[in-house]
Design an enzyme around this catalytic site. Structure first.
Site, PDB file in Angstrom:
ATOM      1  N   GLY A  13       0.863  -1.181   0.000  1.00 55.00           N
ATOM      2  CA  GLY A  13       0.000   0.000   0.000  1.00 55.00           C
ATOM      3  C   GLY A  13       0.896   1.227   0.000  1.00 55.00           C
ATOM      4  N   ALA A  15       2.341   2.861   2.391  1.00 53.34           N
ATOM      5  CA  ALA A  15       3.521   2.802   3.263  1.00 53.34           C
ATOM      6  C   ALA A  15       4.598   1.902   2.658  1.00 53.34           C
ATOM      7  CB  ALA A  15       3.117   2.303   4.654  1.00 53.34           C
ATOM      8  N   GLN A  46     -10.825   7.319  -0.689  1.00 50.46           N
ATOM      9  CA  GLN A  46     -11.677   8.207  -1.490  1.00 50.46           C
ATOM     10  C   GLN A  46     -11.379   9.684  -1.231  1.00 50.46           C
ATOM     11  OE1 GLN A  46     -15.784   7.240  -0.617  1.00 50.46           O
ATOM     12  NE2 GLN A  46     -15.671   5.247  -1.608  1.00 50.46           N
ATOM     13  N   GLY A  47     -11.583  10.102   0.037  1.00 48.90           N
ATOM     14  CA  GLY A  47     -11.620  11.530   0.364  1.00 48.90           C
ATOM     15  C   GLY A  47     -10.386  12.295  -0.053  1.00 48.90           C
ATOM     16  N   GLU A 115     -13.012  18.169   5.418  1.00 46.48           N
ATOM     17  CA  GLU A 115     -13.601  16.974   6.045  1.00 46.48           C
ATOM     18  C   GLU A 115     -13.756  17.238   7.539  1.00 46.48           C
ATOM     19  OE1 GLU A 115     -11.483  13.420   4.935  1.00 46.48           O
ATOM     20  OE2 GLU A 115     -12.090  13.591   2.849  1.00 46.48           O
ATOM     21  N   ASP A 204      -2.422  -9.123   9.626  1.00 44.79           N
ATOM     22  CA  ASP A 204      -1.319 -10.099   9.593  1.00 44.79           C
ATOM     23  C   ASP A 204      -0.029  -9.577  10.225  1.00 44.79           C
ATOM     24  OD1 ASP A 204      -3.196 -11.365   8.065  1.00 44.79           O
ATOM     25  OD2 ASP A 204      -1.978 -11.510   6.251  1.00 44.79           O
ATOM     26  N   HIS A 225     -16.318   4.488  10.669  1.00 47.51           N
ATOM     27  CA  HIS A 225     -16.719   5.567   9.753  1.00 47.51           C
ATOM     28  C   HIS A 225     -18.240   5.669   9.793  1.00 47.51           C
ATOM     29  CE1 HIS A 225     -17.068   8.029   6.177  1.00 47.51           C
ATOM     30  NE2 HIS A 225     -15.749   8.113   6.101  1.00 47.51           N
ATOM     31  N   ARG A 272     -15.631  11.726  13.847  1.00 44.91           N
ATOM     32  CA  ARG A 272     -16.306  10.500  13.397  1.00 44.91           C
ATOM     33  C   ARG A 272     -16.970   9.705  14.517  1.00 44.91           C
ATOM     34  NH1 ARG A 272     -12.101   8.539   8.685  1.00 44.91           N
ATOM     35  NH2 ARG A 272     -12.737  10.216   7.325  1.00 44.91           N
ATOM     36  N   HIS A 332     -13.475   1.057  10.130  1.00 48.51           N
ATOM     37  CA  HIS A 332     -12.818   1.714   8.999  1.00 48.51           C
ATOM     38  C   HIS A 332     -11.303   1.786   9.137  1.00 48.51           C
ATOM     39  CE1 HIS A 332     -12.339   4.527   5.716  1.00 48.51           C
ATOM     40  NE2 HIS A 332     -11.847   5.464   6.504  1.00 48.51           N
ATOM     41  N   GLU A 356      -0.703   1.745   8.436  1.00 48.44           N
ATOM     42  CA  GLU A 356      -1.797   1.428   9.366  1.00 48.44           C
ATOM     43  C   GLU A 356      -1.437   0.317  10.349  1.00 48.44           C
ATOM     44  OE1 GLU A 356      -5.632   1.451   7.445  1.00 48.44           O
ATOM     45  OE2 GLU A 356      -6.595   0.599   9.224  1.00 48.44           O
ATOM     46  N   ARG A 367      -8.229   9.238  14.725  1.00 48.55           N
ATOM     47  CA  ARG A 367      -7.499   9.824  13.603  1.00 48.55           C
ATOM     48  C   ARG A 367      -8.321  10.917  12.922  1.00 48.55           C
ATOM     49  NH1 ARG A 367      -7.683   8.727   7.931  1.00 48.55           N
ATOM     50  NH2 ARG A 367      -9.227   7.142   8.399  1.00 48.55           N
ATOM     51  N   SER A 372      -4.324   9.444   7.216  1.00 44.42           N
ATOM     52  CA  SER A 372      -3.628   8.148   7.237  1.00 44.42           C
ATOM     53  C   SER A 372      -2.834   7.907   5.964  1.00 44.42           C
ATOM     54  CB  SER A 372      -4.579   7.000   7.513  1.00 44.42           C
ATOM     55  OG  SER A 372      -5.578   6.996   6.575  1.00 44.42           O
ATOM     56  N   LEU A 373      -3.288   8.419   4.836  1.00 42.73           N
ATOM     57  CA  LEU A 373      -2.454   8.321   3.637  1.00 42.73           C
ATOM     58  C   LEU A 373      -1.157   9.087   3.892  1.00 42.73           C
ATOM     59  CD1 LEU A 373      -5.136   8.804   0.805  1.00 42.73           C
ATOM     60  CD2 LEU A 373      -3.903   6.696   1.349  1.00 42.73           C
TER      61      LEU A 373
HETATM   62  P1  FAD Z   1      -2.665  -0.815   2.812  1.00 44.96           P
HETATM   63  O1  FAD Z   1      -2.856   0.222   1.799  1.00 44.96           O
HETATM   64  O2  FAD Z   1      -3.873  -1.513   3.302  1.00 44.96           O
HETATM   65  O3  FAD Z   1      -1.681  -1.905   2.216  1.00 44.96           O
HETATM   66  C1  FAD Z   1      -1.398  -3.090   2.916  1.00 44.96           C
HETATM   67  C2  FAD Z   1      -0.635  -4.016   2.017  1.00 44.96           C
HETATM   68  O4  FAD Z   1      -0.156  -5.117   2.761  1.00 44.96           O
HETATM   69  C3  FAD Z   1      -1.448  -4.620   0.876  1.00 44.96           C
HETATM   70  O5  FAD Z   1      -0.645  -4.632  -0.259  1.00 44.96           O
HETATM   71  C4  FAD Z   1      -1.714  -6.049   1.352  1.00 44.96           C
HETATM   72  O6  FAD Z   1      -1.882  -6.968   0.297  1.00 44.96           O
HETATM   73  C5  FAD Z   1      -0.424  -6.317   2.070  1.00 44.96           C
HETATM   74  N1  FAD Z   1      -0.467  -7.397   3.066  1.00 44.96           N
HETATM   75  C6  FAD Z   1      -1.269  -7.541   4.130  1.00 44.96           C
HETATM   76  N2  FAD Z   1      -0.942  -8.650   4.807  1.00 44.96           N
HETATM   77  C7  FAD Z   1       0.101  -9.211   4.152  1.00 44.96           C
HETATM   78  C8  FAD Z   1       0.876 -10.381   4.345  1.00 44.96           C
HETATM   79  N3  FAD Z   1       0.658 -11.205   5.370  1.00 44.96           N
HETATM   80  N4  FAD Z   1       1.853 -10.666   3.465  1.00 44.96           N
HETATM   81  C9  FAD Z   1       2.082  -9.857   2.395  1.00 44.96           C
HETATM   82  N5  FAD Z   1       1.380  -8.737   2.166  1.00 44.96           N
HETATM   83  C10 FAD Z   1       0.406  -8.419   3.046  1.00 44.96           C
HETATM   84  N6  FAD Z   1      -7.163   7.537   4.447  1.00 44.96           N
HETATM   85  C11 FAD Z   1      -6.925   8.804   4.070  1.00 44.96           C
HETATM   86  O7  FAD Z   1      -5.971   9.423   4.536  1.00 44.96           O
HETATM   87  N7  FAD Z   1      -7.737   9.414   3.150  1.00 44.96           N
HETATM   88  C12 FAD Z   1      -8.798   8.784   2.589  1.00 44.96           C
HETATM   89  O8  FAD Z   1      -9.491   9.343   1.757  1.00 44.96           O
HETATM   90  C13 FAD Z   1      -9.079   7.451   2.990  1.00 44.96           C
HETATM   91  N8  FAD Z   1     -10.144   6.795   2.476  1.00 44.96           N
HETATM   92  C14 FAD Z   1     -10.302   5.473   2.778  1.00 44.96           C
HETATM   93  C15 FAD Z   1     -11.335   4.768   2.180  1.00 44.96           C
HETATM   94  C16 FAD Z   1     -11.477   3.410   2.419  1.00 44.96           C
HETATM   95  C17 FAD Z   1     -12.589   2.644   1.755  1.00 44.96           C
HETATM   96  C18 FAD Z   1     -10.575   2.755   3.301  1.00 44.96           C
HETATM   97  C19 FAD Z   1     -10.696   1.280   3.576  1.00 44.96           C
HETATM   98  C20 FAD Z   1      -9.577   3.460   3.930  1.00 44.96           C
HETATM   99  C21 FAD Z   1      -9.432   4.824   3.677  1.00 44.96           C
HETATM  100  N9  FAD Z   1      -8.421   5.561   4.292  1.00 44.96           N
HETATM  101  C22 FAD Z   1      -8.205   6.853   3.920  1.00 44.96           C
HETATM  102  C23 FAD Z   1      -7.430   4.902   5.153  1.00 44.96           C
HETATM  103  C24 FAD Z   1      -6.176   4.624   4.317  1.00 44.96           C
HETATM  104  O9  FAD Z   1      -6.550   4.260   3.012  1.00 44.96           O
HETATM  105  C25 FAD Z   1      -5.321   3.526   4.913  1.00 44.96           C
HETATM  106  O10 FAD Z   1      -5.140   3.726   6.281  1.00 44.96           O
HETATM  107  C26 FAD Z   1      -3.957   3.505   4.241  1.00 44.96           C
HETATM  108  O11 FAD Z   1      -4.105   3.423   2.854  1.00 44.96           O
HETATM  109  C27 FAD Z   1      -3.145   2.336   4.765  1.00 44.96           C
HETATM  110  O12 FAD Z   1      -1.988   2.218   3.997  1.00 44.96           O
HETATM  111  P2  FAD Z   1      -0.993   1.036   4.297  1.00 44.96           P
HETATM  112  O13 FAD Z   1       0.073   1.121   3.287  1.00 44.96           O
HETATM  113  O14 FAD Z   1      -0.623   1.038   5.712  1.00 44.96           O
HETATM  114  O15 FAD Z   1      -1.881  -0.297   4.083  1.00 44.96           O
HETATM  115  C1  SIN Z   2     -13.429   9.294   3.509  1.00 45.11           C
HETATM  116  O1  SIN Z   2     -13.280   9.590   2.322  1.00 45.11           O
HETATM  117  O2  SIN Z   2     -14.418   9.569   4.172  1.00 45.11           O
HETATM  118  C2  SIN Z   2     -12.340   8.542   4.183  1.00 45.11           C
HETATM  119  C3  SIN Z   2     -11.323   9.506   4.602  1.00 45.11           C
HETATM  120  C4  SIN Z   2     -10.448   8.917   5.652  1.00 45.11           C
HETATM  121  O3  SIN Z   2     -10.666   7.811   6.139  1.00 45.11           O
HETATM  122  O4  SIN Z   2      -9.516   9.618   6.037  1.00 45.11           O
END
Ligand code: FAD
Ligand code: SIN
Length: 503
Positions: A13, A15, A46-47, A115, A204, A225, A272, A332, A356, A367, A372-373
């Site tokens: 993702g 990170a 999305q946001g 927001e 995980d 959410h 929220r 969420h 995350e 948060r 979080s992005l």
């Molecule tokens: P993720 O993006 O979830 O990536 C995790 C990765 O780890 C994936 O590739 C997955 O396949 C991999 N993985 C997991 N377990 C394993 C394993 N055991 N072995 C190998 N790979 C594994 N935040 C905002 O700031 N703005 C927004 O607008 C927003 N909108 C959102 C809307 C939705 C619907 C959701 C669900 C979340 C939203 N968030 C938003 C929150 C934000 O998207 C996440 O917190 C953020 O993207 C997390 O990033 P990450 O890289 O930590 O994890």
């Molecule tokens: C949303 O678009 O409402 C999600 C934004 C977020 O989780 O930060």
């Protein structure tokens, strides 16, 4: 054949990808991802992404203040300062890499959204598909550089840890030895019956780190959410149809919440937890399975500003340019996770975490939307910078017996068999908790007997969340206890940490 690299990154993702871009400057990087690239929470975001890039109306100090306020006393101020300050530079880099955010004739040239709990408009967005734009940009740059070996459909299942030092990880296909390992496995919210998360969000990395002896923190803080789409089929076929988020940005653009008598009942842009609890109360009072979200925008503007939400609702039989949207809260985001310092260091040497799955205290007890992005971007980069310190060490091959064959990739069957666990978590460890509901959950979770690795991970994080929620005898941020409805700064203005060693 075991594989070797300098830095092993688990998760693709925001990170993991940002960490990979930085790490690839320093050595050989292998990136594992359980799904395909793009199967992540990042892709679904999305946001937008918050950053104080408008120097006239906004400032990093304002962003700092809003983040601290949302965190309800538990933010690590140093981490928040880093987030808001370095966040501006990381976002600018992302734009230089090619990310296309919506533009406007304003200072800085970007259309900035509002927001909940933000005092200023500071959310950069790409329509309502911001995460997809970011994932595409980072993914493209990781692949274009050709410096990172990407292994999709490869699930990390166990960390190789000896004498509190990490030597890599076992995955479903192979053992991967590394000098440094970065966990970026995302969140946990698939443990809840109703949630906005992708199927891969089964906790995980957190479970693997905990099992290996790492400290985890703030496990009681799950953000719900307020607005996920409720559609008529949901109760017939919960598993088959993924739940869908209706972005807070809809309320930011003037959308209002109404009960089934057409009355407003809450300030739409309140934090929220407040909006989610108000919706649950309203649903109980009016004996309804949802409330309504009414858009106050012209149809053409709705289609342009929220194309994904418009299209998805239409596919599910709802024309949001004409009809109100039935909504209810869903799990969420996870504020807790693997405890790290501001450089992504965990309590295990040579093991780092970002995004995350990590808990550096940036978000405290709650948060701020769209932070979080930014967290993944800033701390993914920092974790990789800090991992480079391990590169003068030698790779060591430690023996570990582990049957990785029992690991399965997320599939519908697994999701079905996790229903019992998800129902316990939703009913007993959800938006409103009490000693009674948490005790009952702990007893029920103890009786769960699971063999699949993802389910084991889900069970592990569920128990930790329930235990922490039970231990924290107050309400704060996203954690609400009906038996302790007040915040108690005298006794509870502190983080709860857990480790297997101390258990
Ligand atoms: P993720 O993006 O979830 O990536 C995790 C990765 O780890 C994936 O590739 C997955 O396949 C991999 N993985 C997991 N377990 C394993 C394993 N055991 N072995 C190998 N790979 C594994 N935040 C905002 O700031 N703005 C927004 O607008 C927003 N909108 C959102 C809307 C939705 C619907 C959701 C669900 C979340 C939203 N968030 C938003 C929150 C934000 O998207 C996440 O917190 C953020 O993207 C997390 O990033 P990450 O890289 O930590 O994890
Ligand atoms: C949303 O678009 O409402 C999600 C934004 C977020 O989780 O930060």
């Amino acid at each position: 054949m075991p594989r070797e690299c300098d830095i092993l990154i688990i998760g693709a993702g925001i990170a993991g990808l940002r960490a990979a871009l930085t790490a690839s400057k320093y050595g050989k990087v292998i990136l594992l991802t359980k799904g395909k690239i793009g199967e992540s929470a990042t892709e679904k975001a999305q946001g937008g992404i918050a950053a104080a890039i408008d120097h006239i109306r906004d400032s990093t100090d304002f962003h700092f203040e809003d983040t601290i306020k949302a965190g309800a006393g538990l933010c690590n101020k140093e981490a928040v300062r880093i987030l808001v300050d370095e966040g501006v530079d990381r976002v600018k880099e992302l734009i230089e890499m090619g990310a296309q955010f919506d533009r406007a004739e304003t200072e800085g040239g970007f259309a900035l959204a509002l927001e909940g709990a933000h005092k200023q408009r500071r959310i950069l967005h790409a329509g309502d598909a911001t995460g997809a734009e970011i994932e595409k940009t980072l993914g493209y740059n990781v692949i274009k550089e050709g410096l990172v070996e990407v292994h999709p459909l490869t699930m990390g299942v166990k960390l190789l840890v000896k004498d509190n030092r990490c030597f890599g990880a076992i995955a479903t296909d192979e053992t991967y030895y590394s000098k440094a390992t970065i966990l970026a496995t995302g969140g946990v919210c698939q443990i809840y019956l109703y949630n906005t998360n992708p199927e891969v969000a089964t906790g995980d990395g957190i479970a693997m780190a905990y099992e290996a002896g790492a400290e985890v923190a703030d496990m009681e803080f799950v953000q719900f959410h307020p607005t996920t789409l409720v559609h008529s089929k949901e109760f017939e076929d919960i598993v088959a149809l993924p739940q869908f988020l209706i972005s807070e940005a809809v309320r930011g653009e003037g959308g209002i919440l109404l009960n089934n008598k057409g009355e407003r009942f809450v300030s739409e842009l309140a934090p929220r937890d407040i909006v989610s609890r108000a919706i649950v109360e309203e649903m109980e009072k009016t004996k309804s399975e949802h409330v309504f979200l009414k858009l106050e925008m012209k149809p053409e503007k709705i289609k342009k500003r929220f194309p994904v939400i418009y299209k998805t609702c239409l596919e599910r039989g709802l024309d949001i340019t004409q009809e109100m949207i039935p909504v209810a809260p869903g799990a969420h985001y996870f504020m807790g996770g693997i405890k790290t310092d501001v450089n992504g260091k965990t309590s295990i040497e040579n093991l780092f975490a970002a995004g995350e799955c990590a808990s550096a205290g940036v978000h405290g007890a709650n948060r701020l939307a769209s932070n979080s992005l930014l967290d993944g971007l800033v701390f993914g980069h920092r974790a990789a910078e800090s991992a480079k310190e391990c590169l003068s060490q030698k790779i060591q091959k430690i023996k570990e017996d582990f049957d990785a064959g029992t690991g399965k990739l997320g599939n519908k069957e697994l999701m079905r068999s996790s229903l019992a666990l998800k129902t316990i978590m939703w009913k007993n460890v959800g938006i409103v908790r009490s000693a009674e509901s948490l005790n009952d959950a702990l007893e029920k979770l103890e009786k769960q007997n699971v063999t699949d690795i993802e389910l084991k991970n889900m069970l592990c994080v569920s128990k930790l969340i329930t235990r922490a929620a039970f231990d924290r005898m107050e309400s704060r941020g996203a954690h609400f206890r009906s038996d302790y409805p007040k915040t108690d700064d005298t006794n509870w203005n502190k983080h709860l940490t857990y480790s297997k060693m101390a258990a």
